[in-house]
Scaffold this active site. Structure first.
Site, short mmCIF file in Angstrom:
data_model
loop_
_atom_site.label_atom_id
_atom_site.label_comp_id
_atom_site.label_asym_id
_atom_site.label_seq_id
_atom_site.Cartn_x
_atom_site.Cartn_y
_atom_site.Cartn_z
N HIS A 46 33.25 -23.65 3.53
CA HIS A 46 33.24 -23.54 5.00
C HIS A 46 32.51 -22.27 5.47
CE1 HIS A 46 34.45 -23.38 9.16
NE2 HIS A 46 35.18 -22.30 8.93
N HIS A 70 34.16 -14.58 8.07
CA HIS A 70 34.86 -14.78 9.34
C HIS A 70 36.30 -15.23 9.20
CE1 HIS A 70 33.92 -19.15 9.06
NE2 HIS A 70 34.96 -19.28 9.84
N GLU A 74 41.90 -13.61 8.83
CA GLU A 74 42.87 -14.55 9.36
C GLU A 74 43.59 -15.31 8.24
OE1 GLU A 74 43.52 -14.86 12.55
OE2 GLU A 74 44.92 -16.55 12.41
N ASP A 75 42.87 -15.72 7.23
CA ASP A 75 43.41 -16.67 6.27
C ASP A 75 43.71 -16.10 4.88
OD1 ASP A 75 43.26 -18.53 8.24
OD2 ASP A 75 41.39 -19.42 7.55
N ASP A 143 31.06 -21.97 13.48
CA ASP A 143 32.36 -22.28 12.87
C ASP A 143 32.87 -23.62 13.40
OD1 ASP A 143 34.86 -21.88 11.59
OD2 ASP A 143 35.67 -20.92 13.39
N ASP A 264 18.30 -44.10 33.03
CA ASP A 264 17.68 -43.30 31.99
C ASP A 264 18.47 -43.33 30.69
OD1 ASP A 264 19.72 -42.04 33.22
OD2 ASP A 264 18.63 -40.21 33.72
MN MN Z 1 36.31 -20.91 10.20
#
Ligand code: MN
Length: 719
Positions: A46, A70, A74-75, A143, A264
């Site tokens: 990812h 990134h 957080e993870d 992301d 269109d």
């Molecule tokens: Mn991410």
């Protein structure tokens, strides 16, 4: 396990930068080791995919590194300070920005709520980040794009929420950054997961129509090529392709679901070498096919606010079928597809020393709204007004309207003539009275349509109404109206401060501020540490500076009136001493205490001390605000000055006794009262008297009291 590598155009980066990117990849690999995506693949794919997207958009190596990193804060167990220690503050700031942008899901929107699942708080985070460093938002978009591309692995509830968020926030944001291709991809994936049945149904409909249209489309393309070649216009490319699904879906709502009314479904796009050729091509095509006049759009002369440029026209083409044609140059084309990314990409290509110039950070002229967002953030300190304003600016579709002179204005879709007025000029907005739209008078709150010609009818003076805030559609107009009202409460204070001081000046025989001795205002401002006359007046008006204090500064020897001096032995001077000091006070009008009645002071808000007779029924019970008071007893002698006062008053019964009573309540002595009818008017009388005052403040207060008497029209000092 196979090592995951990152694929990107290495020629854009220096050796050092490539090395740094490789280190960031290694760092991310170690941090995410053992983690898996919902698809079962290693998590690392990812951040790598996100970094590849970011690199493909032409962002700099810091952004690519931040994209790789990134999700580590957080993870994983990694701390931001670890990232900073390893990769420096700039990369860390970007990572932090993206981490903080993790949007909280908030309350689920009602199923039938038409738009914007974004809570204001989420929106605020996004917009603040955009205003601070546009790279953060681009990493976030990359992301999101990768997450959307792999959305099928999530459960349906997650899918729906993420899909909706993409439709409501990320796609509009991509659009505003001019990234057309990204917007289309986010919208179509979002649409397919958020409204799967509708998507399915529409796909079938569109598929049939486009199949039918293909033969027709070939014919149109051949004709375009033939006509332009005959006219000597070079054509680089002609393409015809169906509009993307989500835009058709939205258009359907406007035509009551009748897909045949959408002209269109397929747009023909003609790429020509330069701007001159664009206009030439337009002219040539109009010679052969009659255009729908109101659908000719010149986004070259007037680009959209996201920088989009092209000529659009809708013509009755082969067999009278209505067909949209877009004409643009290759640069316009890549800018329409990639927007800010294209700008960054070319800017970096142009930079001689790769990596030397921070090309991937500067927002182009054509995307001024990013800078406007920054301004808006500074003006509003990023609070609720900011979110409201930015929401208005970002997520509304745009229309174009004209001034009577033909100037074009780009406005949000539900803009009113008043928004237009403020866009033309603040002053025109503030003085707006009504509007003429296409020659017809309309109210200021009517909605403008694309291509309206708008003329504002103004009044002489600014007279905005608070109601206006309820219907204007632009942040600009809202901000200016609010600013006016903020300034207005100040100007009301300035006006009332001036009136108060000028009333007081009458005791000195002065009428206006301008009559003050030269330099006295400058001195007063200096002593009071104020910047302007208005500051001083506003301070008096709002009560933060007492009138007496202001006068003392303005007239340094203020307390010494000129006049006949009377030295007299007196017990009380009539004045009251509050809390042991000569503070400003007023005698309560309810009980009108007189010497030697016992008295008590009550500290009012903004009006100084009110002195009541002890036991007065109107004395408020809030004992915290009582102040001890006593009647001032003069020193052995009091120096009093005899001054002359004249009144013009209605000849009513009780007038004279009201006047003498007022003087007496101030504890002053009156001399030689005379009254006479004014020669020209039997209804009014002149009353003149002499009064002994300890200082001019006492006189000013007395004159105030007299002015308030019913029927008194003028009070002045005559000697
Ligand atoms: Mn991410």
């Amino acid at each position: 396990m196979n090592k995951i590598s990152i694929q990107y155009d290495e020629s854009r980066f220096s050796e050092k930068e490539r090395q740094a990117i490789a280190e960031a990849l290694e760092y991310a690999a170690a941090a995410h080791a053992g983690q898996l995506r919902a698809s079962g693949e290693p998590y690392l794919i990812h951040p790598v995919a996100v970094a590849e997207i970011v690199a493909g958009w032409g962002l700099d190596h810091e952004a690519v590194m931040a994209a790789l990193l990134h999700d580590v804060v957080e993870d994983t167990g990694t701390q931001l300070k670890d990232v900073e220690a390893r990769f420096g503050p700039k990369v860390a700031q970007l990572v932090d920005g993206v981490t903080k942008l993790r949007l909280s899901s908030g309350p689920r929107p009602a199923a039938d709520s038409p738009r914007l699942a974004a809570s204001n708080e989420n929106l605020r985070k996004l917009l603040l980040a955009t205003a601070q460093d546009v790279r953060v938002i681009m990493i976030k978009l990359a992301d999101r794009l990768h997450n959307m591309r792999t959305l099928q692995y999530l459960d349906s509830e997650h899918r729906k929420r993420i899909a909706r968020e993409s439709l409501d926030i990320y796609a509009p944001l991509a659009d505003r950054l001019g990234m057309g291709q990204l917007k289309v991809e986010l919208e179509d994936i979002g649409f397919s997961f958020y409204l799967p049945e509708e998507f399915e149904e529409l796909s079938k409909l569109v598929h049939i129509r486009t199949k039918q249209a293909e033969r027709y489309l070939d014919k149109v393309k051949r004709s375009v090529a033939k006509y332009l070649a005959a006219a000597g216009v070079t054509v680089l490319k002609i393409e015809g392709r169906p509009k993307h699904m989500y835009s058709i879906y939205r258009k359907l709502a406007k035509v009551d679901g009748d897909i045949d009314k959408i002209y269109d479904l397929i747009a023909v796009r003609v790429i020509v070498p330069d701007v001159a050729a664009c206009y030439q091509a337009l002219g040539v095509l109009h010679q052969h096919w009659r255009p729908l006049i109101y659908r000719i759009k010149d986004y070259i002369a007037v680009p959209k606010t996201n920088g989009y440029q092209s000529l659009h026209t809708t013509v009755f083409a082969e067999e009278g079928h209505i067909t949209e044609i877009q004409i643009r140059t290759p640069e316009m084309h890549s800018s329409a597809e990639y927007g800010l990314a294209a700008h960054f990409y070319y800017a970096q290509q142009k930079a001689k020393d790769p990596g030397g110039a921070r090309a991937g950070t500067v927002v182009p002229e054509s995307m001024q709204w990013v800078n406007q967002l920054r301004d808006l953030q500074q003006q509003t300190a990023g609070g609720q007004e900011f979110v409201e304003g930015a929401r208005l600016e970002l997520f509304a579709s745009r229309i174009f309207v004209f001034s009577p002179k033909g100037d074009l204005y780009d406005m949000p879709e539900d803009a009113t003539p008043l928004d237009f007025a403020f866009m033309v000029h603040t002053d025109i907005g503030l003085r707006a009275l009504g509007a003429r739209v296409n020659g017809k008078m309309v109210p200021l709150d009517s909605r403008l349509e694309n291509r309206d010609v708008v003329e504002i009818v103004t009044r002489r003076e600014a007279a905005p109404s608070r109601d206006w805030l309820g219907f204007v559609a632009t942040a600009q107009a809202k901000g200016k109206i609010r600013a006016w009202f903020r300034a207005d409460s100040r100007s009301a204070n300035v006006a009332s401060g001036q009136a108060t001081i000028e009333a007081e000046l009458k005791a000195w025989g002065l009428k206006k501020l301008e009559d003050l001795p030269k330099g006295s205002m400058a001195n007063a401002l200096d002593v009071l540490h104020m910047k302007s006359v208005d500051d001083l007046l506003a301070a008096v008006g709002e009560g933060s500076l007492s009138t007496v204090a202001a006068i003392r500064r303005l007239i340094p020897d203020a307390a010494k009136p000129k006049g006949t001096k009377v030295v007299r032995r007196r017990e009380p001077t009539g004045a009251v001493v509050v809390a042991g000091q000569k503070l400003p006070y007023q005698l309560a009008p309810c009980c009108r205490p007189v010497y030697p009645q016992p008295i008590v002071g009550y500290v009012t808000r903004g009006k100084g001390v009110t002195v009541h007779a002890k036991g007065c029924r109107n004395l408020p019970a809030d004992r915290d605000r009582y102040a001890s008071c006593r009647w001032e007893v003069g020193a052995d002698s009091a120096e009093l000055v005899l001054v002359d006062v004249e009144l013009v008053a209605l000849n009513r019964s009780g007038m004279l006794s009201d006047v003498t009573g007022t003087v007496a309540r101030r504890g002053l002595d009156i001399h030689g009262l005379v009254s006479e009818h004014r020669r020209d008017d039997v209804q009014e009388i002149n009353i003149g008297f002499g009064v002994e005052v300890p200082d001019l403040f006492a006189l000013a207060r007395l004159m105030h009291d007299l002015e308030k008497l019913p029927g008194v029209t003028a009070v002045r000092r005559t000697g």
